[in-house]
Design a protein around this motif. Structure first.
Motif, PDB file in Angstrom:
ATOM      1  N   ALA A   5       0.842  -1.192   0.000  1.00 32.47           N
ATOM      2  CA  ALA A   5       0.000   0.000   0.000  1.00 32.47           C
ATOM      3  C   ALA A   5       0.881   1.247   0.000  1.00 32.47           C
ATOM      4  CB  ALA A   5      -0.909  -0.006   1.218  1.00 32.47           C
ATOM      5  N   PRO A   6       0.402   2.354  -0.575  1.00 30.80           N
ATOM      6  CA  PRO A   6       1.195   3.591  -0.601  1.00 30.80           C
ATOM      7  C   PRO A   6       1.677   4.027   0.780  1.00 30.80           C
ATOM      8  CG  PRO A   6      -0.668   3.787  -2.081  1.00 30.80           C
ATOM      9  CD  PRO A   6      -0.856   2.491  -1.352  1.00 30.80           C
ATOM     10  N   ALA A   7       0.837   3.859   1.793  1.00 32.42           N
ATOM     11  CA  ALA A   7       1.234   4.267   3.149  1.00 32.42           C
ATOM     12  C   ALA A   7       2.394   3.414   3.652  1.00 32.42           C
ATOM     13  CB  ALA A   7       0.046   4.158   4.098  1.00 32.42           C
ATOM     14  N   ASP A   8       2.377   2.119   3.334  1.00 31.69           N
ATOM     15  CA  ASP A   8       3.473   1.250   3.746  1.00 31.69           C
ATOM     16  C   ASP A   8       4.752   1.577   2.985  1.00 31.69           C
ATOM     17  OD1 ASP A   8       1.963  -0.178   5.611  1.00 31.69           O
ATOM     18  OD2 ASP A   8       1.237  -1.583   4.095  1.00 31.69           O
ATOM     19  N   MET A   9       4.636   1.885   1.703  1.00 31.19           N
ATOM     20  CA  MET A   9       5.802   2.272   0.919  1.00 31.19           C
ATOM     21  C   MET A   9       6.420   3.556   1.458  1.00 31.19           C
ATOM     22  SD  MET A   9       6.549   0.026  -1.283  1.00 31.19           S
ATOM     23  CE  MET A   9       7.742   0.993  -2.208  1.00 31.19           C
ATOM     24  N   ALA A  10       5.572   4.491   1.839  1.00 33.56           N
ATOM     25  CA  ALA A  10       6.071   5.749   2.414  1.00 33.56           C
ATOM     26  C   ALA A  10       6.767   5.487   3.749  1.00 33.56           C
ATOM     27  CB  ALA A  10       4.917   6.733   2.586  1.00 33.56           C
ATOM     28  N   MET A  11       6.204   4.588   4.548  1.00 34.36           N
ATOM     29  CA  MET A  11       6.813   4.233   5.826  1.00 34.36           C
ATOM     30  C   MET A  11       8.198   3.633   5.615  1.00 34.36           C
ATOM     31  SD  MET A  11       5.419   1.449   8.638  1.00 34.36           S
ATOM     32  CE  MET A  11       5.604   0.086   7.456  1.00 34.36           C
ATOM     33  N   LEU A  12       8.307   2.692   4.692  1.00 34.41           N
ATOM     34  CA  LEU A  12       9.580   2.041   4.435  1.00 34.41           C
ATOM     35  C   LEU A  12      10.599   3.012   3.841  1.00 34.41           C
ATOM     36  CD1 LEU A  12       8.262  -1.323   2.967  1.00 34.41           C
ATOM     37  CD2 LEU A  12       9.171  -0.924   5.262  1.00 34.41           C
ATOM     38  N   ASP A  13      10.139   3.896   2.975  1.00 37.79           N
ATOM     39  CA  ASP A  13      11.030   4.903   2.403  1.00 37.79           C
ATOM     40  C   ASP A  13      11.614   5.796   3.489  1.00 37.79           C
ATOM     41  OD1 ASP A  13      11.944   6.329  -0.209  1.00 37.79           O
ATOM     42  OD2 ASP A  13      11.138   7.940   1.053  1.00 37.79           O
ATOM     43  N   GLY A  14      10.759   6.204   4.422  1.00 36.68           N
ATOM     44  CA  GLY A  14      11.230   7.049   5.515  1.00 36.68           C
ATOM     45  C   GLY A  14      12.226   6.332   6.405  1.00 36.68           C
ATOM     46  N   LEU A  15      11.993   5.051   6.685  1.00 37.28           N
ATOM     47  CA  LEU A  15      12.911   4.282   7.516  1.00 37.28           C
ATOM     48  C   LEU A  15      14.246   4.064   6.809  1.00 37.28           C
ATOM     49  CD1 LEU A  15      10.372   1.672   8.922  1.00 37.28           C
ATOM     50  CD2 LEU A  15      11.679   3.319  10.291  1.00 37.28           C
ATOM     51  N   GLN A  16      14.206   3.792   5.518  1.00 32.37           N
ATOM     52  CA  GLN A  16      15.445   3.593   4.772  1.00 32.37           C
ATOM     53  C   GLN A  16      16.267   4.879   4.727  1.00 32.37           C
ATOM     54  OE1 GLN A  16      15.053   2.773   0.578  1.00 32.37           O
ATOM     55  NE2 GLN A  16      16.947   1.584   0.496  1.00 32.37           N
ATOM     56  N   ARG A  17      15.609   5.992   4.499  1.00 30.10           N
ATOM     57  CA  ARG A  17      16.318   7.274   4.455  1.00 30.10           C
ATOM     58  C   ARG A  17      16.906   7.607   5.819  1.00 30.10           C
ATOM     59  NH1 ARG A  17      16.530  12.424   1.917  1.00 30.10           N
ATOM     60  NH2 ARG A  17      18.237  13.451   3.016  1.00 30.10           N
ATOM     61  N   SER A  18      16.141   7.368   6.886  1.00 33.92           N
ATOM     62  CA  SER A  18      16.633   7.648   8.231  1.00 33.92           C
ATOM     63  C   SER A  18      17.829   6.765   8.557  1.00 33.92           C
ATOM     64  CB  SER A  18      15.519   7.436   9.253  1.00 33.92           C
ATOM     65  OG  SER A  18      15.949   7.778  10.544  1.00 33.92           O
ATOM     66  N   ALA A  19      17.776   5.494   8.140  1.00 34.74           N
ATOM     67  CA  ALA A  19      18.909   4.597   8.366  1.00 34.74           C
ATOM     68  C   ALA A  19      20.142   5.099   7.624  1.00 34.74           C
ATOM     69  CB  ALA A  19      18.552   3.186   7.925  1.00 34.74           C
ATOM     70  N   PHE A  20      19.974   5.569   6.390  1.00 36.30           N
ATOM     71  CA  PHE A  20      21.122   6.066   5.634  1.00 36.30           C
ATOM     72  C   PHE A  20      21.744   7.291   6.291  1.00 36.30           C
ATOM     73  CE2 PHE A  20      22.922   9.077   2.617  1.00 36.30           C
ATOM     74  CZ  PHE A  20      24.009   8.327   2.184  1.00 36.30           C
ATOM     75  N   ASP A  21      20.932   8.111   6.931  1.00 32.13           N
ATOM     76  CA  ASP A  21      21.452   9.321   7.554  1.00 32.13           C
ATOM     77  C   ASP A  21      22.505   9.023   8.618  1.00 32.13           C
ATOM     78  OD1 ASP A  21      20.022  11.030   5.969  1.00 32.13           O
ATOM     79  OD2 ASP A  21      18.398  11.346   7.402  1.00 32.13           O
ATOM     80  N   TYR A  22      22.522   7.788   9.116  1.00 32.57           N
ATOM     81  CA  TYR A  22      23.578   7.408  10.061  1.00 32.57           C
ATOM     82  C   TYR A  22      24.951   7.675   9.458  1.00 32.57           C
ATOM     83  CZ  TYR A  22      26.457   4.654  13.221  1.00 32.57           C
ATOM     84  OH  TYR A  22      27.418   4.272  14.122  1.00 32.57           O
ATOM     85  N   PHE A  23      25.127   7.355   8.199  1.00 33.22           N
ATOM     86  CA  PHE A  23      26.433   7.509   7.554  1.00 33.22           C
ATOM     87  C   PHE A  23      26.752   8.964   7.258  1.00 33.22           C
ATOM     88  CE2 PHE A  23      24.728   3.311   6.419  1.00 33.22           C
ATOM     89  CZ  PHE A  23      25.648   2.544   7.105  1.00 33.22           C
ATOM     90  N   VAL A  24      25.726   9.767   7.069  1.00 29.75           N
ATOM     91  CA  VAL A  24      25.929  11.197   6.894  1.00 29.75           C
ATOM     92  C   VAL A  24      26.447  11.806   8.190  1.00 29.75           C
ATOM     93  CG1 VAL A  24      24.783  13.392   6.386  1.00 29.75           C
ATOM     94  CG2 VAL A  24      24.132  11.312   5.127  1.00 29.75           C
ATOM     95  N   GLN A  25      25.937  11.337   9.301  1.00 26.92           N
ATOM     96  CA  GLN A  25      26.204  11.959  10.597  1.00 26.92           C
ATOM     97  C   GLN A  25      27.420  11.401  11.324  1.00 26.92           C
ATOM     98  OE1 GLN A  25      22.485  11.224  12.583  1.00 26.92           O
ATOM     99  NE2 GLN A  25      21.307  12.417  11.088  1.00 26.92           N
ATOM    100  N   HIS A  26      27.850  10.191  10.996  1.00 33.65           N
ATOM    101  CA  HIS A  26      28.866   9.534  11.830  1.00 33.65           C
ATOM    102  C   HIS A  26      30.081   9.059  11.044  1.00 33.65           C
ATOM    103  CE1 HIS A  26      26.133   9.738  15.212  1.00 33.65           C
ATOM    104  NE2 HIS A  26      25.178   9.245  14.442  1.00 33.65           N
ATOM    105  N   THR A  27      30.420   9.788   9.979  1.00 34.42           N
ATOM    106  CA  THR A  27      31.585   9.473   9.150  1.00 34.42           C
ATOM    107  C   THR A  27      32.641  10.557   9.305  1.00 34.42           C
ATOM    108  OG1 THR A  27      30.260   8.283   7.516  1.00 34.42           O
ATOM    109  CG2 THR A  27      32.394   9.105   6.788  1.00 34.42           C
TER     110      THR A  27
END
Length: 428
Positions: A5-27
Motif C-alpha cells: 500500500a502507498p502508506a506502507d511504501m512511504a513508511m519504508l522509504d522514511g525508515l530507509q532514508r533515516s537509516a542512511f542518515d547514520y552515515f551522513v552523521q557519523h563518518t
C-alpha cells in the motif's frame, strides 16, 4: 506478492532514508571511517565502512546524496585503507590485506586490542567492490576509485587465514596469533568464502568451502526444513550483497532449496517461535518477533513467568535454542522484508505505531524490562551495522540495485562458481 500500500511504501522509504542518515552523521570525512555506534566516543568499525560504501550508491539513486559527494566519501575510505599500516603491529591498521575489527576514528590505528577480523574485513571488501561496480564513469575520481578497490581486493591474502589446512580461522591478534577456533556451522561467513574463492591473487583452496559446508546442520523446526542458524542476521548479511535466488551449491542442490528460500523459512520460524513464546516474554507474538545479534538490557534478574530471568546486554540471540531474554531487533526484522514482506510489514507497522522510528531502528528493545517511566527498554543510540543492513536490504526489496551491482562483479561470479554454485543468473 501484491504491491504494498502507498502508506506502507512511504513508511519504508522514511525508515530507509533515516537509516542512511547514520552515515551522513557519523563518518570522518577525512578518512572515510564510520563509527560503530552513534554513542559518544565510539571507534570505527571496518564492517560499517563496508556498509557505508555500499549505501552511497543507493543514496545517489534515491536522490539523497550528490554523486560527487558519494565519490569523495568513498575515495577517502579507499585511499585510507590503501595507505594504511599493514605491518600487523599492535599499533597498525591491519596485515595481509585484512584489518583490525575496530580502528580509531581519527588515526585509523587499531582500537580496543581488537582482532584482525576475517568476516569484518570481508564486509569491508564487499563494500569496496560495490562502489567499484557502481561508479563506472570515465572521470579521474571514479577511475581512481575502481583502481583502488581492485588493488585492495587483490591485496587480501585469504590463503594466509588457512593456517591449518582447509579450515578458515575467525581472526588473528598480534599478541597471541591466530584465534583458536574457526567457522563451524552455517553462518554469515558465506560471503567470506565467496570472496576468498574468487580472489585472482591469493584465493582460498578449493577444499575450503566443502570443509565448511560439512559442518552444516539441517533441521526441521515447526514444520519447516531449513539450514539452521539461530540469529536472523546470519540469514541476512551475505544476502545484502549476493543474490542467491535460484542458484545452488552442492549442499542446497541435495536439499532442493537455495539460500534465499532458506532465509525465507528462517523468517517464518522466527515468527512461529514468537507466537509460541515459550519463555512468556512481553511483546512477542505474530506482530512482535525477531531475535538477532544486538544490544539488550543489562539489568538485574527479575521474575518472569515464575522464574528468575537474566538479561544479557549485547548478545547474539537466536531461535529456538536461545539465548532469549525477550529482546527483539527491529532492524533484523525489517531487513527480513526482502524474504517475507507479508509478515514483516504488519510487525513494522505495529512497532511504528507504538514507538516510532526509535523502536524500529534501535539495536534492540525489550517490553519485559521497563524503564523508570514504565516504558519498554530501548537501546540507546543506533548501531552502524543495523543501519547499513537496512539500507541494503530495503533497496534489494525495492529495486534489487545492490544485487545487480554484485552480479556484474567477475570476482563474485568466480567465487560462486568455485564454491560449486550453478544455475539461475550464473548460467552463461
Amino acid at each position: 506478492m501484491p504491491a504494498l500500500a502507498p502508506a506502507d511504501m512511504a513508511m519504508l522509504d522514511g525508515l530507509q532514508r533515516s537509516a542512511f542518515d547514520y552515515f551522513v552523521q557519523h563518518t570522518n570525512l577525512a578518512n572515510g571511517l564510520v563509527a560503530d555506534t552513534s554513542r559518544p566516543g565510539s571507534h570505527a568499525s571496518i564492517a560499517v565502512v563496508g556498509f557505508a560504501l555500499s549505501a552511497y550508491p543507493v543514496a545517489v539513486e534515491r536522490g539523497w546524496m550528490a554523486r560527487g559527494d558519494a565519490v569523495q566519501r568513498s575515495l577517502a575510505a579507499l585511499r585510507f585503507f590503501a595507505h594504511s599500516d599493514q605491518s600487523g603491529t599492535p599499533e597498525a591498521s591491519g596485515a595481509h590485506g585484512f584489518y583490525f575489527h575496530f580502528l580509531h576514528m581519527d588515526s585509523g590505528t587499531r582500537a580496543w586490542r581488537s582482532e584482525l577480523s576475517l568476516i569484518d574485513s570481508t564486509l569491508l571488501v564487499a563494500g569496496m567492490l560495490t562502489a567499484a561496480a557502481y561508479f563506472t564513469a570515465a572521470t579521474a575520481d571514479e577511475t581512481e576509485l575502481r583502481t583502488l578497490a581492485d588493488a585492495l581486493y587483490r591485496r587480501v591474502d585469504w590463503r594466509w587465514a588457512q593456517h591449518k589446512g582447509a579450515a578458515v580461522v575467525l581472526g588473528w591478534k598480534p599478541e597471541s596469533g591466530f584465534l583458536h577456533y574457526g567457522w563451524q556451522g552455517y553462518s554469515e561467513a558465506l560471503i567470506l568464502y565467496v570472496l576468498g574463492l574468487g580472489s585472482p591473487t591469493h584465493p582460498l583452496t578449493a577444499a575450503s568451502f566443502e570443509a565448511w559446508t560439512r559442518t552444516y546442520q539441517w533441521e526441521n523446526l515447526y514444520g519447516y526444513d531449513f539450514l539452521y542458524a539461530g540469529p536472523l542476521f546470519i540469514h541476512q548479511f551475505s544476502q545484502a550483497w549476493i543474490d542467491f535466488r535460484g542458484i545452488h551449491d552442492r549442499f542446497m542442490r541435495e536439499k532442493r532449496c537455495d539460500y534465499f528460500e532458506n532465509s525465507r523459512r528462517a523468517t517464518y520460524i522466527q515468527r512461529e517461535y514468537a507466537i509460541r513464546n515459550p519463555r512468556s516474554f512481553n511483546g512477542l507474538g505474530a506482530d512482535g518477533w525477531g531475535l538477532s545479534a544486538g544490544d539488550g538490557p543489562s539489568t538485574p534478574r527479575q521474575q518472569v513467568a515464575g522464574r528468575r530471568q537474566s538479561f544479557y546486554g549485547y548478545a547474539a540471540r537466536g531461535v529456538p535454542y536461545g539465548p532469549d531474554d525477550g529482546t527483539l531487533s527491529g532492524p533484523a526484522t525489517l531487513a527480513s522484508l526482502v524474504f517475507a514482506p507479508e509478515i514483516v510489514v504488519p510487525v513494522v507497522r505495529q512497532w511504528m505505531a507504538q514507538g516510532g522510528e526509535r523502536t524500529v531502528l534501535a539495536s534492540g528493545f525489550n517490553a519485559t524490562v521497563r524503564t523508570a517511566a514504565g516504558e519498554p527498554w530501548v537501546s540507546e543510540g543506533r548501531f552502524g551495522l543495523d543501519q547499513g543492513l537496512l539500507v541494503l536490504m530495503l533497496e534489494n526489496h525495492r529495486s534489487g540495485l545492490v544485487w545487480q551491482l554484485l552480479r556484474s562483479s567477475p570476482y563474485i561470479r568466480a567465487g560462486l562458481q568455485r564454491a560449486g554454485f550453478r544455475g539461475g543468473w550464473l548460467t552463461p
